[in-house]
Design an enzyme around this catalytic site. Structure first.
Site, mmCIF file in Angstrom:
data_model
loop_
_atom_site.group_PDB
_atom_site.id
_atom_site.type_symbol
_atom_site.label_atom_id
_atom_site.label_comp_id
_atom_site.label_asym_id
_atom_site.label_seq_id
_atom_site.Cartn_x
_atom_site.Cartn_y
_atom_site.Cartn_z
ATOM 1 N N LYS A 1 -4.653 -9.707 -10.765
ATOM 2 C CA LYS A 1 -5.705 -9.980 -9.791
ATOM 3 C C LYS A 1 -6.723 -8.838 -9.822
ATOM 4 C CE LYS A 1 -6.659 -9.248 -5.225
ATOM 5 N NZ LYS A 1 -6.581 -8.948 -3.870
ATOM 6 N N LYS B 1 -9.644 -3.144 -6.659
ATOM 7 C CA LYS B 1 -9.954 -1.733 -6.921
ATOM 8 C C LYS B 1 -8.679 -0.935 -7.123
ATOM 9 C CE LYS B 1 -11.564 -1.384 -2.285
ATOM 10 N NZ LYS B 1 -11.592 -2.835 -2.089
ATOM 11 N N LYS C 1 0.820 -1.213 0.000
ATOM 12 C CA LYS C 1 0.000 0.000 0.000
ATOM 13 C C LYS C 1 0.852 1.260 0.000
ATOM 14 C CE LYS C 1 -4.349 -1.858 1.536
ATOM 15 N NZ LYS C 1 -5.129 -2.294 2.678
HETATM 16 P P1 ADP Z 1 -9.419 -5.021 -3.305
HETATM 17 O O1 ADP Z 1 -8.203 -5.811 -3.720
HETATM 18 O O2 ADP Z 1 -10.313 -4.705 -4.440
HETATM 19 O O3 ADP Z 1 -9.045 -3.788 -2.493
HETATM 20 P P2 ADP Z 1 -10.149 -6.109 -0.774
HETATM 21 O O4 ADP Z 1 -8.698 -6.175 -0.419
HETATM 22 O O5 ADP Z 1 -10.990 -5.057 -0.126
HETATM 23 O O6 ADP Z 1 -10.250 -5.959 -2.349
HETATM 24 O O7 ADP Z 1 -10.765 -7.548 -0.569
HETATM 25 C C1 ADP Z 1 -11.952 -7.857 0.145
HETATM 26 C C2 ADP Z 1 -12.149 -9.358 0.166
HETATM 27 O O8 ADP Z 1 -12.316 -9.861 -1.154
HETATM 28 C C3 ADP Z 1 -10.944 -10.120 0.742
HETATM 29 O O9 ADP Z 1 -11.404 -11.216 1.492
HETATM 30 C C4 ADP Z 1 -10.194 -10.578 -0.469
HETATM 31 O O10 ADP Z 1 -9.459 -11.750 -0.240
HETATM 32 C C5 ADP Z 1 -11.308 -10.808 -1.474
HETATM 33 N N1 ADP Z 1 -10.822 -10.522 -2.821
HETATM 34 C C6 ADP Z 1 -10.469 -9.314 -3.315
HETATM 35 N N2 ADP Z 1 -10.089 -9.394 -4.595
HETATM 36 C C7 ADP Z 1 -10.163 -10.701 -4.939
HETATM 37 C C8 ADP Z 1 -9.912 -11.447 -6.133
HETATM 38 N N3 ADP Z 1 -9.485 -10.845 -7.231
HETATM 39 N N4 ADP Z 1 -10.106 -12.766 -6.110
HETATM 40 C C9 ADP Z 1 -10.549 -13.397 -5.000
HETATM 41 N N5 ADP Z 1 -10.826 -12.764 -3.846
HETATM 42 C C10 ADP Z 1 -10.639 -11.440 -3.794
#
Ligand code: ADP
Ligand code: TRP
Length: 320
Positions: A189, A192, A110
């Protein structure tokens, strides 16, 4: 058995969140006593507009309920409605070795992406440990990227128990093996932070446009294509039926169908998959008080559980 998971209100929920976290969590709500929360304290490390944070919390609440979280089965609440979690976070920080946090990827990732290097961002895993431990959670369903945080949680709990006697339940992660890493529209992956998401409840026109703009190679329409190397097929597998997937795979291998056509099929399957949830979401949006009440009731129940753990914890470490 208590099942717990949280999701940050740091933007619109996407298909990666759905298959990686929300869908497994929703399925588990029948298997035990589920506690699911919106991690707004955590989001303050990256969301700095109060207005945006409030809107995000509301959206996550509505979207999660629309996707099938059932408040009659699962306790659904906002993290900050149980402020005792911040107290536990402090108590845990006094047993947390610096090295444990220094090894965490998420802080490094981050800050590398431009987020301010604050203490909150650094201590993020300690608050997450508090979230889990305060509810005596046994199982924590999350995506692959949260695995390290769960290991940290277990280490912190063991440290606390070693120092103050058996007080905290040691939780187990439940990492989703299938769909643990849903790809985004650019093949990385879906996240956001990479601006490559397919929102669960995106606008129809904008989402169609996004899908149609997935970058593909330049294999001509008539030539065979490799289904195992295509994001289109990977995403299609999540939202289409088995038969539809087989047909697409065969059309890839046989040639004669262009990428534009495959993208159209992907859009239709995506749109149809989330249709019932979209309808439920409209109903929830029309009744904001109902959503407030669900979160309020959830908070009451969560707080009751947290209070019991805190009594044990305070006694164990000499605060009470
Ligand atoms: P982002 O990467 O969009 O910021 P978060 O970190 O807020 O997403 O993730 C929230 C939840 O969704 C977590 O439990 C995370 O493991 C799951 N998650 C996020 N992106 C993915 C993905 N591409 N594939 C599978 N699970 C995901
Ligand atoms: N860190 C998690 C994420 O970004 C959200 C979260 C906060 C969480 N506290 C939690 C997940 C406790 C599971 C358990 O996705």
């Amino acid at each position: 058995m208590r099942i717990l998971s949280g999701i940050q209100p740091s933007g619109r929920l996407h298909v990666g969140n759905y298959f990686g976290m929300m869908d497994p969590a929703i399925r588990l709500q029948d298997d035990g006593e589920a506690f699911y929360f919106i991690a707004d304290y955590h989001s303050l490390t990256t969301v700095h507009s109060p207005q945006e944070l409030r809107e995000n919390v509301r959206n996550v609440a509505v979207d999660f309920l629309a996707c099938g979280l059932d408040p009659a089965k699962a306790t659904f609440f906002r993290q900050s409605d149980v402020p005792e979690v911040a107290e536990l976070s402090w108590l845990l920080s006094t047993v947390t070795p610096m090295g444990l946090l220094e090894r965490c990827h998420s802080y490094k990732d981050k800050t590398a992406r431009g987020h301010e290097a604050t203490h909150g961002l650094f201590a993020y895993p300690v608050l997450m440990a508090a979230d889990i431990l305060i509810y005596d959670s046994h199982i924590v369903p999350v995506g692959e990227d949260q695995k390290q945080h769960l290991e940290v949680t277990r280490d912190i709990a063991l440290k606390f128990n070693n120092r103050f006697g058996d007080t905290l339940v040691i939780p187990k992660p439940k990492i989703r093996e299938v769909n643990a890493k849903v790809p985004g529209l650019d093949g990385q992956k879906m996240s956001k932070s990479y601006n490559n998401t397919l929102e669960i409840f995106g606008d129809e026109k904008a989402t169609r446009k996004k899908i149609m703009s997935i970058i593909t190679d330049s294999t001509p329409v008539e030539e065979p294509k490799d289904p195992s190397a295509s994001i289109i097929v990977d995403l299609y597998r999540l939202v289409a039926s088995k038969e539809q997937v087989t047909t697409m795979e065969n059309d890839f291998k046989n040639g004669g169908v262009g990428y534009g056509d495959f993208k159209k099929r992907l859009f239709s399957a995506y749109w149809e998959f989330f249709m019932p949830m979209r309808e439920r979401r409209e109903e929830l949006l029309a009744d904001p008080e109902h959503v407030d009440e669900i979160l309020k009731q959830g908070a009451l129940k969560a707080r009751e559980t947290a209070a019991k753990t805190m009594e044990r914890v305070r006694k164990a470490c000499g605060i009470q």
